[in-house]
Motif scaffolding. Structure first.
Motif, PDB file in Angstrom:
ATOM      1  N   PHE A  43      10.820 -63.026 -53.024  1.00  0.00           N
ATOM      2  CA  PHE A  43      11.184 -63.118 -51.613  1.00  0.00           C
ATOM      3  C   PHE A  43      12.517 -63.853 -51.456  1.00  0.00           C
ATOM      4  CE2 PHE A  43      10.001 -64.978 -47.255  1.00  0.00           C
ATOM      5  CZ  PHE A  43      10.392 -63.831 -46.592  1.00  0.00           C
ATOM      6  N   PHE A  44      12.698 -64.895 -52.248  1.00  0.00           N
ATOM      7  CA  PHE A  44      13.953 -65.661 -52.247  1.00  0.00           C
ATOM      8  C   PHE A  44      15.110 -64.816 -52.790  1.00  0.00           C
ATOM      9  CE2 PHE A  44      16.644 -68.346 -55.078  1.00  0.00           C
ATOM     10  CZ  PHE A  44      17.333 -69.074 -54.105  1.00  0.00           C
ATOM     11  N   SER A  61      10.809 -71.043 -47.876  1.00  0.00           N
ATOM     12  CA  SER A  61      11.560 -71.650 -46.765  1.00  0.00           C
ATOM     13  C   SER A  61      13.014 -71.203 -46.760  1.00  0.00           C
ATOM     14  CB  SER A  61      11.481 -73.181 -46.859  1.00  0.00           C
ATOM     15  OG  SER A  61      10.163 -73.628 -46.700  1.00  0.00           O
ATOM     16  N   GLU A  62      13.626 -71.150 -47.943  1.00  0.00           N
ATOM     17  CA  GLU A  62      15.017 -70.702 -48.036  1.00  0.00           C
ATOM     18  C   GLU A  62      15.157 -69.260 -47.555  1.00  0.00           C
ATOM     19  OE1 GLU A  62      18.062 -71.884 -48.914  1.00  0.00           O
ATOM     20  OE2 GLU A  62      17.200 -73.898 -48.864  1.00  0.00           O
ATOM     21  N   ALA A  63      14.195 -68.410 -47.964  1.00  0.00           N
ATOM     22  CA  ALA A  63      14.245 -67.003 -47.553  1.00  0.00           C
ATOM     23  C   ALA A  63      14.074 -66.867 -46.044  1.00  0.00           C
ATOM     24  CB  ALA A  63      13.171 -66.209 -48.289  1.00  0.00           C
ATOM     25  N   TRP A  64      13.081 -67.557 -45.482  1.00  0.00           N
ATOM     26  CA  TRP A  64      12.853 -67.475 -44.041  1.00  0.00           C
ATOM     27  C   TRP A  64      14.027 -68.061 -43.253  1.00  0.00           C
ATOM     28  CZ3 TRP A  64       9.944 -64.036 -42.257  1.00  0.00           C
ATOM     29  CH2 TRP A  64       8.714 -63.701 -42.844  1.00  0.00           C
ATOM     30  N   ARG A  65      14.657 -69.094 -43.808  1.00  0.00           N
ATOM     31  CA  ARG A  65      15.817 -69.682 -43.132  1.00  0.00           C
ATOM     32  C   ARG A  65      16.946 -68.659 -43.041  1.00  0.00           C
ATOM     33  NH1 ARG A  65      16.452 -73.680 -46.236  1.00  0.00           N
ATOM     34  NH2 ARG A  65      15.227 -75.173 -45.031  1.00  0.00           N
ATOM     35  N   TYR A  66      17.165 -67.945 -44.137  1.00  0.00           N
ATOM     36  CA  TYR A  66      18.212 -66.930 -44.116  1.00  0.00           C
ATOM     37  C   TYR A  66      17.873 -65.823 -43.121  1.00  0.00           C
ATOM     38  CZ  TYR A  66      21.507 -63.350 -45.420  1.00  0.00           C
ATOM     39  OH  TYR A  66      22.491 -62.407 -45.360  1.00  0.00           O
ATOM     40  N   ILE A  67      16.631 -65.362 -43.124  1.00  0.00           N
ATOM     41  CA  ILE A  67      16.207 -64.288 -42.222  1.00  0.00           C
ATOM     42  C   ILE A  67      16.385 -64.697 -40.762  1.00  0.00           C
ATOM     43  CG2 ILE A  67      14.173 -63.018 -41.404  1.00  0.00           C
ATOM     44  CD1 ILE A  67      13.222 -62.975 -44.349  1.00  0.00           C
ATOM     45  N   SER A  68      15.968 -65.916 -40.430  1.00  0.00           N
ATOM     46  CA  SER A  68      16.046 -66.370 -39.042  1.00  0.00           C
ATOM     47  C   SER A  68      17.484 -66.551 -38.568  1.00  0.00           C
ATOM     48  CB  SER A  68      15.281 -67.686 -38.874  1.00  0.00           C
ATOM     49  OG  SER A  68      15.863 -68.712 -39.666  1.00  0.00           O
ATOM     50  N   HIS A  69      18.394 -66.903 -39.489  1.00  0.00           N
ATOM     51  CA  HIS A  69      19.790 -67.110 -39.115  1.00  0.00           C
ATOM     52  C   HIS A  69      20.626 -65.832 -39.190  1.00  0.00           C
ATOM     53  CE1 HIS A  69      18.688 -71.349 -39.681  1.00  0.00           C
ATOM     54  NE2 HIS A  69      19.747 -71.640 -38.930  1.00  0.00           N
ATOM     55  N   HIS A  70      20.107 -64.795 -39.860  1.00  0.00           N
ATOM     56  CA  HIS A  70      20.869 -63.557 -40.031  1.00  0.00           C
ATOM     57  C   HIS A  70      19.975 -62.344 -39.748  1.00  0.00           C
ATOM     58  CE1 HIS A  70      22.809 -66.613 -42.599  1.00  0.00           C
ATOM     59  NE2 HIS A  70      23.945 -66.042 -42.225  1.00  0.00           N
ATOM     60  N   PRO A  71      19.488 -62.202 -38.517  1.00  0.00           N
ATOM     61  CA  PRO A  71      18.569 -61.086 -38.223  1.00  0.00           C
ATOM     62  C   PRO A  71      19.209 -59.715 -38.387  1.00  0.00           C
ATOM     63  CG  PRO A  71      19.248 -62.213 -36.201  1.00  0.00           C
ATOM     64  CD  PRO A  71      19.722 -63.054 -37.337  1.00  0.00           C
ATOM     65  N   ALA A  72      20.484 -59.568 -38.009  1.00  0.00           N
ATOM     66  CA  ALA A  72      21.143 -58.263 -38.139  1.00  0.00           C
ATOM     67  C   ALA A  72      21.309 -57.882 -39.606  1.00  0.00           C
ATOM     68  CB  ALA A  72      22.507 -58.289 -37.440  1.00  0.00           C
ATOM     69  N   GLN A  73      21.703 -58.867 -40.423  1.00  0.00           N
ATOM     70  CA  GLN A  73      21.859 -58.614 -41.855  1.00  0.00           C
ATOM     71  C   GLN A  73      20.513 -58.271 -42.491  1.00  0.00           C
ATOM     72  OE1 GLN A  73      24.926 -58.699 -42.726  1.00  0.00           O
ATOM     73  NE2 GLN A  73      25.020 -58.719 -44.955  1.00  0.00           N
ATOM     74  N   THR A  74      19.475 -58.938 -42.029  1.00  0.00           N
ATOM     75  CA  THR A  74      18.132 -58.675 -42.557  1.00  0.00           C
ATOM     76  C   THR A  74      17.695 -57.244 -42.241  1.00  0.00           C
ATOM     77  OG1 THR A  74      17.498 -61.000 -42.356  1.00  0.00           O
ATOM     78  CG2 THR A  74      15.717 -59.383 -42.440  1.00  0.00           C
TER      79      THR A  74
END
Length: 433
Positions: A227-228, A278-291
């Motif tokens: 996931f990370f 946590s690192e993965a979810w942090r990235y997802i929450s801060h970059h929804p379009a990229q996700t």
């Protein structure tokens, strides 16, 4: 659909014999010192268990446990040679699956002929990767659930097979919900023993490995790490698997990833898995379009033709021939399944639910064409149904209204685009991207 002569029985047995001989040849000629990729990793875990080093909680336990027994019997060469048994089991179950779905003998023989020589199927049936065992156990569970459901006399065996699937591929646990889409399998007489047989092995393993590690291990640690890998700033948007298999300690594009990985790996074991998530979810929450862009890429990559098997062929014309065979077969197979869905043939609702649950973990973490491997024999009956429509000509491919016609043809064009995009990726000097 008559593609082979009436005496297709001989063709089927010839295909099985040729497939077994080809895999035995590969196994006998392969150097036992290094199997490569995850096949080597699983084997080393099993060797560590035999040497008394204990279990590595990173890897799901079922396949290393099996390999431990095979290694104890005859070493690494025995590991290679025994893979032909998994191929034969997979071929037998695939034939039973096709037969029970009403496919003719010529169609079953044709599938076995392709399965015998397809490079990816040869590699997975010759080297100790976990894809073939997972495919065998998954088809076994589906057969028990689908064709013995009215008798309700197989819930224990079915539950145990679903438990093995979970211990082979923890992300496959959600597939068990497909079973309960069938009314006959939801009644207590069937559901209770099934649940007991499913949960006991999984909970027993989870409890034991958690006690050994002195922390909670949800079957294995691989899912958190994956996931990370698939949700980091340095993860390529298209080739989301790249950091896992092509990590380069010198690449400037992976500096942030290496720093974050080093920081997390320095944490105590109890905190490591939650830190990956946590690192993965942090990235997802801060970059929804990229996700969302990556999820779309993972979907397209999942449905691209596989290049993994052909990579094991000698470079040059043999490799090109292997890639061409993979591309031709998989594109035809995928088109057949899609046409079958467009025509709403019997069972297509089940197909959509099953495929959706199967794909979901790969859309969240990272994707690669090798992950669709178990779906090839499972969805083959619908591919054959679609081929029957394809042979009637393009005018019959998409039924219904003008709007449905447009959507259907857009989907067909999109399937070809996926294959072309994948081919361009592998010849691009700019990869990964």
């Amino acid at each position: 659909m008559k593609i082979l002569p009436p005496k297709a029985e001989s063709w089927l047995w010839m295909a099985l014999a040729a497939g077994a001989a080809l895999r035995l040849g590969v196994s006998m000629g392969w150097p036992a010192a290094d199997f490569g990729g995850d096949a080597e990793s699983y084997t080393r875990v099993a060797e560590g268990i035999l040497a008394g080093k204990g279990w590595d909680p990173y890897w799901p336990p079922a396949w290393p446990a099996w390999l431990t027994g095979v290694l104890a019997l005859g070493g690494r060469k025995c590991v290679l040679l025994h893979m032909v048994l998994w191929y034969l089991a997979g071929a037998w179950l695939a034939d039973m699956w096709l037969k029970n779905k009403g496919r003719s003998f010529p169609e079953r023989a044709l599938f076995q002929g392709i399965w015998a020589v397809l490079p990816t199927a040869v590699v997975q049936g010759s080297l100790p990767f976990s894809q073939m065992p997972f495919t065998v156990c998954l088809m076994g569970a589906l057969l028990l659930d689908h064709f013995f459901q009215k008798k309700n006399n197989h819930p224990w065996r079915s539950g145990f097979l679903w438990a093995i699937n979970t211990l082979l591929r923890p992300a496959s646990a959600s597939l068990v919900f497909v079973r309960f889409s069938q009314k006959e399998l939801r009644i207590p007489k069937s559901a209770v023993p099934f649940a007991i047989a499913l949960l006991l092995p999984v909970l027993a393993w989870t409890g034991w490995i958690s006690w050994q590690e002195k922390r909670v291990v949800a079957v294995s640690d691989a899912n958190s790490y994956n996931f990370f890998l698939g949700n980091h700033a340095d993860t390529p948007d298209y080739s989301t698997w790249w950091l896992g298999s092509h990590g380069d300690p010198k690449a400037e594009s992976q500096v942030a990833f290496r720093n974050d990985l080093g920081r997390i790996e320095a944490l105590p074991a109890k905190a490591r898995q939650s830190a990956f998530r946590s690192e993965a979810w942090r990235y997802i929450s801060h970059h929804p379009a990229q996700t969302l862009k990556r999820i779309a890429s993972r979907f397209r990559v999942f449905w691209a033709f596989d290049t993994y098997g052909a990579a094991y062929l000698p470079s040059g014309k043999w490799q090109y021939a292997g890639l061409a065979l993979e591309a031709l077969f998989f594109t035809s197979w995928l088109l057949g399944v899609f046409i079958s869905i467009l025509h709403k043939m019997p069972g297509t609702t089940w197909v959509l639910v099953f495929v959706g649950l199967f794909m979901a973990p790969y859309l969240l973490a990272f994707s690669h064409p090798i992950y669709h491997f178990p779906l090839v024999p499972i969805l083959a009956p619908w591919a054959f149904s679609g081929w029957q429509v394809l042979l009637k000509g393009p005018r019959s491919w998409v039924p219904g209204s003008a709007a449905y016609l447009m959507v259907g043809w857009a989907g067909i064009i999109f399937l070809f685009y996926i294959q072309a995009e994948w081919a361009i990726f592998w010849v691009s000097p700019l990869r990964p991207y």
